[in-house]
Design a protein around this motif. Structure first.
Motif, PDB file in Angstrom:
ATOM      1  N   TYR A  73      34.774  42.037  25.110  1.00  0.00           N
ATOM      2  CA  TYR A  73      35.341  41.989  23.764  1.00  0.00           C
ATOM      3  C   TYR A  73      35.922  40.602  23.537  1.00  0.00           C
ATOM      4  O   TYR A  73      36.112  39.865  24.491  1.00  0.00           O
ATOM      5  N   THR A 113      27.370  49.327  15.953  1.00  0.00           N
ATOM      6  CA  THR A 113      26.015  49.091  16.456  1.00  0.00           C
ATOM      7  C   THR A 113      25.586  50.181  17.424  1.00  0.00           C
ATOM      8  O   THR A 113      24.487  50.741  17.309  1.00  0.00           O
ATOM      9  N   VAL A 114      26.438  50.510  18.379  1.00  0.00           N
ATOM     10  CA  VAL A 114      26.078  51.519  19.376  1.00  0.00           C
ATOM     11  C   VAL A 114      26.000  52.907  18.737  1.00  0.00           C
ATOM     12  O   VAL A 114      25.117  53.697  19.063  1.00  0.00           O
ATOM     13  N   ASP A 132      34.300  42.067  19.920  1.00  0.00           N
ATOM     14  CA  ASP A 132      32.985  42.272  19.324  1.00  0.00           C
ATOM     15  C   ASP A 132      33.183  43.256  18.181  1.00  0.00           C
ATOM     16  O   ASP A 132      33.165  44.468  18.380  1.00  0.00           O
ATOM     17  N   TYR A 156      30.448  46.079  17.660  1.00  0.00           N
ATOM     18  CA  TYR A 156      29.951  46.875  18.777  1.00  0.00           C
ATOM     19  C   TYR A 156      29.978  48.383  18.511  1.00  0.00           C
ATOM     20  O   TYR A 156      28.977  49.076  18.708  1.00  0.00           O
ATOM     21  N   ASP A 205      29.454  40.620  28.067  1.00  0.00           N
ATOM     22  CA  ASP A 205      29.496  42.075  27.928  1.00  0.00           C
ATOM     23  C   ASP A 205      30.908  42.572  27.663  1.00  0.00           C
ATOM     24  O   ASP A 205      31.273  43.680  28.045  1.00  0.00           O
ATOM     25  N   LYS A 220      29.773  47.890  27.042  1.00  0.00           N
ATOM     26  CA  LYS A 220      30.721  46.798  27.260  1.00  0.00           C
ATOM     27  C   LYS A 220      31.305  46.974  28.656  1.00  0.00           C
ATOM     28  O   LYS A 220      32.163  47.818  28.887  1.00  0.00           O
TER      29      LYS A 220
END
Length: 169
Positions: free
Chosen positions: A150, A158-159, A152, A155, A148, A140
């Motif tokens: 917020y 996911t990462v 999100d 996130y 890219d 991000k």
């Protein structure tokens, strides 16, 4: 013959035809010698630092912000890059996480991934120039709303999963 047996036979035939993966002994030796990574998977020398900003990120109103700074100077490509011996452009990039338990955990994982050279690579950009670029782990890079940025909600999870898939835990 059941479906499990036919799948097993298919995998066995691939090994017999020489189309399967190399033997484990060779894979281990290649890993030790750094040969199992693709050409674009080698992160150049760089630095990762972080600071806490006294502001929140969209979607995390009660948390301060972790700003992660990545700095890669210009350099010369090695045999692990697309054009060995040629120069590449460096990069200065910041990424952002909420300063909470999940954000700090992800920061630790990103630090490990950086140490294992998984976050950045040298690649040819759309202008035909070789430069340091983010690899397959999304960052991000905007503290506010945007592609890219917020908010999100998924996130961090996911990462974390992507890093786990790369062996970072």
């Amino acid at each position: 013959m059941g479906s499990g047996q036919s799948t097993d036979k298919l995998h066995c035939n691939r090994y017999l035809d020489g189309k399967g993966p190399p033997p484990l002994s060779r894979q281990a030796t290649d890993d030790l010698n750094g040969r199992n990574r693709g050409l674009n998977d080698w992160q150049p020398e760089g630095q990762m630092t972080w600071v806490i900003l006294p502001r929140d990120l969209p979607g995390f109103p009660k948390d301060k912000t972790l700003q992660i700074n990545y700095v890669f100077p210009d350099g010369i490509q090695t045999d692990k890059h697309p054009h060995p011996g040629q120069p590449y452009a460096g990069l200065q990039r910041s990424a952002y996480l909420p300063d909470n338990r999940d954000g700090r955990k992800l920061l630790q994982l990103l630090d490990k991934a950086f140490g294992k050279q998984l976050l950045f690579t040298v690649s040819t950009n759309s202008d035909g120039q070789d430069a340091v670029a983010a690899a397959s782990i999304p960052l991000k890079t905007q503290a506010d709303e945007g592609v890219d940025g917020y908010p999100d909600a998924d996130y961090l999870k996911t990462v974390t999963k992507l890093l786990r898939d790369e062996g970072i835990e």
